[in-house]
Design a protein around this motif. Structure first.
Motif, PDB file in Angstrom:
ATOM      1  N   GLN A  45      14.166   2.863  -6.572  1.00  0.00           N
ATOM      2  CA  GLN A  45      13.966   2.868  -5.119  1.00  0.00           C
ATOM      3  C   GLN A  45      12.331   2.581  -4.944  1.00  0.00           C
ATOM      4  O   GLN A  45      11.586   2.548  -5.789  1.00  0.00           O
ATOM      5  CB  GLN A  45      14.100   4.169  -4.591  1.00  0.00           C
ATOM      6  N   LEU A  46      12.312   2.203  -3.805  1.00  0.00           N
ATOM      7  CA  LEU A  46      10.734   2.113  -3.280  1.00  0.00           C
ATOM      8  C   LEU A  46      10.243   3.572  -2.722  1.00  0.00           C
ATOM      9  O   LEU A  46      11.131   4.195  -2.014  1.00  0.00           O
ATOM     10  CB  LEU A  46      10.639   1.103  -2.248  1.00  0.00           C
ATOM     11  N   LEU A  47       9.116   3.936  -3.136  1.00  0.00           N
ATOM     12  CA  LEU A  47       8.555   5.050  -2.797  1.00  0.00           C
ATOM     13  C   LEU A  47       7.168   4.736  -1.999  1.00  0.00           C
ATOM     14  O   LEU A  47       6.365   3.998  -2.409  1.00  0.00           O
ATOM     15  CB  LEU A  47       8.062   5.940  -3.941  1.00  0.00           C
ATOM     16  N   VAL A  48       7.224   5.173  -0.720  1.00  0.00           N
ATOM     17  CA  VAL A  48       6.153   4.933   0.319  1.00  0.00           C
ATOM     18  C   VAL A  48       5.464   6.181   0.512  1.00  0.00           C
ATOM     19  O   VAL A  48       6.131   7.281   1.048  1.00  0.00           O
ATOM     20  CB  VAL A  48       6.517   4.258   1.671  1.00  0.00           C
ATOM     21  N   VAL A  49       4.216   6.226   0.450  1.00  0.00           N
ATOM     22  CA  VAL A  49       3.372   7.352   0.362  1.00  0.00           C
ATOM     23  C   VAL A  49       1.792   7.181   1.161  1.00  0.00           C
ATOM     24  O   VAL A  49       1.308   6.445   0.813  1.00  0.00           O
ATOM     25  CB  VAL A  49       2.849   8.029  -0.850  1.00  0.00           C
ATOM     26  N   PRO A  50       1.393   7.727   2.353  1.00  0.00           N
ATOM     27  CA  PRO A  50       0.205   7.453   3.018  1.00  0.00           C
ATOM     28  C   PRO A  50      -0.842   7.635   1.848  1.00  0.00           C
ATOM     29  O   PRO A  50      -0.673   8.402   0.732  1.00  0.00           O
ATOM     30  CB  PRO A  50       0.241   8.304   3.911  1.00  0.00           C
ATOM     31  N   PHE A  51      -1.905   6.639   1.945  1.00  0.00           N
ATOM     32  CA  PHE A  51      -2.869   6.736   1.013  1.00  0.00           C
ATOM     33  C   PHE A  51      -4.163   7.253   1.824  1.00  0.00           C
ATOM     34  O   PHE A  51      -4.735   6.540   2.525  1.00  0.00           O
ATOM     35  CB  PHE A  51      -3.197   5.343   0.678  1.00  0.00           C
ATOM     36  N   PRO A  52      -4.555   8.492   1.523  1.00  0.00           N
ATOM     37  CA  PRO A  52      -5.717   9.336   2.276  1.00  0.00           C
ATOM     38  C   PRO A  52      -7.017   8.251   2.123  1.00  0.00           C
ATOM     39  O   PRO A  52      -7.315   7.637   0.895  1.00  0.00           O
ATOM     40  CB  PRO A  52      -5.838  10.537   1.673  1.00  0.00           C
ATOM     41  N   SER A  53      -7.901   8.230   2.898  1.00  0.00           N
ATOM     42  CA  SER A  53      -9.173   7.814   2.840  1.00  0.00           C
ATOM     43  C   SER A  53      -9.912   8.150   1.645  1.00  0.00           C
ATOM     44  O   SER A  53     -10.190   9.572   1.656  1.00  0.00           O
ATOM     45  CB  SER A  53     -10.050   7.793   4.258  1.00  0.00           C
ATOM     46  N   LEU A 197      -0.107  13.502   3.220  1.00  0.00           N
ATOM     47  CA  LEU A 197       0.664  12.787   2.607  1.00  0.00           C
ATOM     48  C   LEU A 197       2.044  12.300   3.016  1.00  0.00           C
ATOM     49  O   LEU A 197       2.995  11.716   2.577  1.00  0.00           O
ATOM     50  CB  LEU A 197       0.838  13.496   1.090  1.00  0.00           C
ATOM     51  N   ASN A 198       2.145  12.625   4.280  1.00  0.00           N
ATOM     52  CA  ASN A 198       3.413  12.465   4.957  1.00  0.00           C
ATOM     53  C   ASN A 198       3.020  11.245   6.324  1.00  0.00           C
ATOM     54  O   ASN A 198       2.083  11.182   6.796  1.00  0.00           O
ATOM     55  CB  ASN A 198       3.839  13.572   5.640  1.00  0.00           C
ATOM     56  N   PRO A 199       3.987  10.381   6.355  1.00  0.00           N
ATOM     57  CA  PRO A 199       5.718  10.532   5.975  1.00  0.00           C
ATOM     58  C   PRO A 199       5.664   9.891   4.728  1.00  0.00           C
ATOM     59  O   PRO A 199       5.217   8.877   4.586  1.00  0.00           O
ATOM     60  CB  PRO A 199       6.302   9.842   7.348  1.00  0.00           C
ATOM     61  N   ILE A 200       6.436  10.689   4.042  1.00  0.00           N
ATOM     62  CA  ILE A 200       6.911   9.951   2.541  1.00  0.00           C
ATOM     63  C   ILE A 200       8.242   9.335   3.072  1.00  0.00           C
ATOM     64  O   ILE A 200       9.166  10.057   3.668  1.00  0.00           O
ATOM     65  CB  ILE A 200       7.132  11.021   1.638  1.00  0.00           C
ATOM     66  N   LYS A 201       8.356   8.211   2.471  1.00  0.00           N
ATOM     67  CA  LYS A 201       9.599   7.378   2.630  1.00  0.00           C
ATOM     68  C   LYS A 201      10.190   6.849   1.240  1.00  0.00           C
ATOM     69  O   LYS A 201       9.492   6.274   0.393  1.00  0.00           O
ATOM     70  CB  LYS A 201       9.575   6.345   3.642  1.00  0.00           C
ATOM     71  N   LEU A 202      11.475   7.082   1.197  1.00  0.00           N
ATOM     72  CA  LEU A 202      12.269   6.363  -0.132  1.00  0.00           C
ATOM     73  C   LEU A 202      13.237   5.370   0.532  1.00  0.00           C
ATOM     74  O   LEU A 202      13.953   5.716   1.481  1.00  0.00           O
ATOM     75  CB  LEU A 202      13.296   7.329  -0.926  1.00  0.00           C
ATOM     76  N   CYS A 203      13.158   4.161   0.057  1.00  0.00           N
ATOM     77  CA  CYS A 203      14.023   2.804   0.484  1.00  0.00           C
ATOM     78  C   CYS A 203      14.854   2.230  -0.636  1.00  0.00           C
ATOM     79  O   CYS A 203      14.130   2.514  -1.763  1.00  0.00           O
ATOM     80  CB  CYS A 203      13.092   1.980   1.146  1.00  0.00           C
ATOM     81  N   PRO A 204      15.735   1.597  -0.402  1.00  0.00           N
ATOM     82  CA  PRO A 204      16.469   0.923  -1.434  1.00  0.00           C
ATOM     83  C   PRO A 204      15.691  -0.309  -1.824  1.00  0.00           C
ATOM     84  O   PRO A 204      14.981  -1.015  -1.189  1.00  0.00           O
ATOM     85  CB  PRO A 204      17.927   0.774  -1.047  1.00  0.00           C
ATOM     86  N   ILE A 205      15.744  -0.698  -3.103  1.00  0.00           N
ATOM     87  CA  ILE A 205      15.131  -2.181  -3.401  1.00  0.00           C
ATOM     88  C   ILE A 205      16.125  -3.201  -3.125  1.00  0.00           C
ATOM     89  O   ILE A 205      17.136  -3.361  -3.554  1.00  0.00           O
ATOM     90  CB  ILE A 205      14.708  -1.984  -4.924  1.00  0.00           C
ATOM     91  N   VAL A 206      15.574  -4.141  -2.457  1.00  0.00           N
ATOM     92  CA  VAL A 206      16.439  -5.297  -1.926  1.00  0.00           C
ATOM     93  C   VAL A 206      16.167  -6.348  -2.987  1.00  0.00           C
ATOM     94  O   VAL A 206      14.979  -6.722  -3.124  1.00  0.00           O
ATOM     95  CB  VAL A 206      16.114  -5.760  -0.618  1.00  0.00           C
TER      96      VAL A 206
END
Length: 218
Positions: A45-53, A197-206
């Motif tokens: 899966q793809l993992l999306v995590v906000p990247f703090p300054s 660290l939110n919103p954390i998101k998981l997505c399928p790999i296309v």
């Protein structure tokens, strides 16, 4: 893991920015209200995590069924740091019915306890869903950290997420003044850190889709 590694993307996608904006830095976009996120294909899966300054990626590696990425403040490194954000992935672990997000997180906390049995403290934050996936969050700490030869304390908020096939963890750790006794855990403080660290998101790999992975970012 896809060999392209992580991608930093803006909530307002740079590809739609005016030509005059092409030279802007990530921090300049932040100042204009855009959020910056890391996007990584980690196993299934793809993992999306906000990247703090103020953080930079200092280390990333995939070895067999394990992935790890560590980010530290700009002028620090993976050996000497005051804060560290760590993302890990464990391939196919979600297919093991004996493993739950709670058992995984508690096992990680037990690692802290083994490292500092006389100064360990821990606090469960909660069980629930992250990106519609089962998850568990806790805080674990060592008043005296063996990782710094007892020169500092170390504490971390740890989120464990059960993906479609794999397990993922997101951790925000900090080092502070050493304490011979267990640290008092400020739940409000660590909950606030986790919110960053939110919103954390998981997505399928296309199949065939390349960075910046529009199916997930959008």
């Amino acid at each position: 893991m896809n060999k392209t590694g992580i991608v930093l993307a803006l909530s307002a996608c740079v590809s739609f920015a005016h030509a005059a904006d092409a030279g802007k830095t990530i921090e300049q976009y932040r100042q204009q209200g855009s959020s910056v996120k890391s996007i990584a294909p980690i196993f299934s899966q793809l993992l999306v995590v906000p990247f703090p300054s103020g953080f930079k990626t200092a280390f990333e590696n995939t070895q067999g069924p394990r992935y790890i990425r560590e980010a530290v403040p700009e002028k620090e490194n993976v050996d000497e740091w005051t804060q560290m954000i760590t993302v890990t992935g464990f391939k196919d672990l979600a297919l093991n019915p004996k493993v739950t997000p709670q058992s995984f997180a508690v096992n990680m906390a037990a690692g802290f306890q083994r490292a500092c049995p006389t100064s360990f403290s821990g606090q469960e934050i909660g069980i629930g869903k992250i990106s519609e996936r089962d998850a568990f969050v806790l805080v674990a700490s060592c008043g005296t950290s063996p990782a710094t030869a007892g020169k500092t304390s170390e504490a971390a908020v740890i989120a464990v997420i059960k993906g479609s096939s794999d397990y993922y963890t997101i951790q925000w750790a900090e080092r502070g003044a050493v304490s011979a006794t267990p640290l008092a855990i400020d739940v409000g403080k660590w909950t606030e850190k986790f919110k960053q660290l939110n919103p954390i998101k998981l997505c399928p790999i296309v199949a065939g889709e390349a960075a910046p992975y529009p199916s997930c970012v959008n």
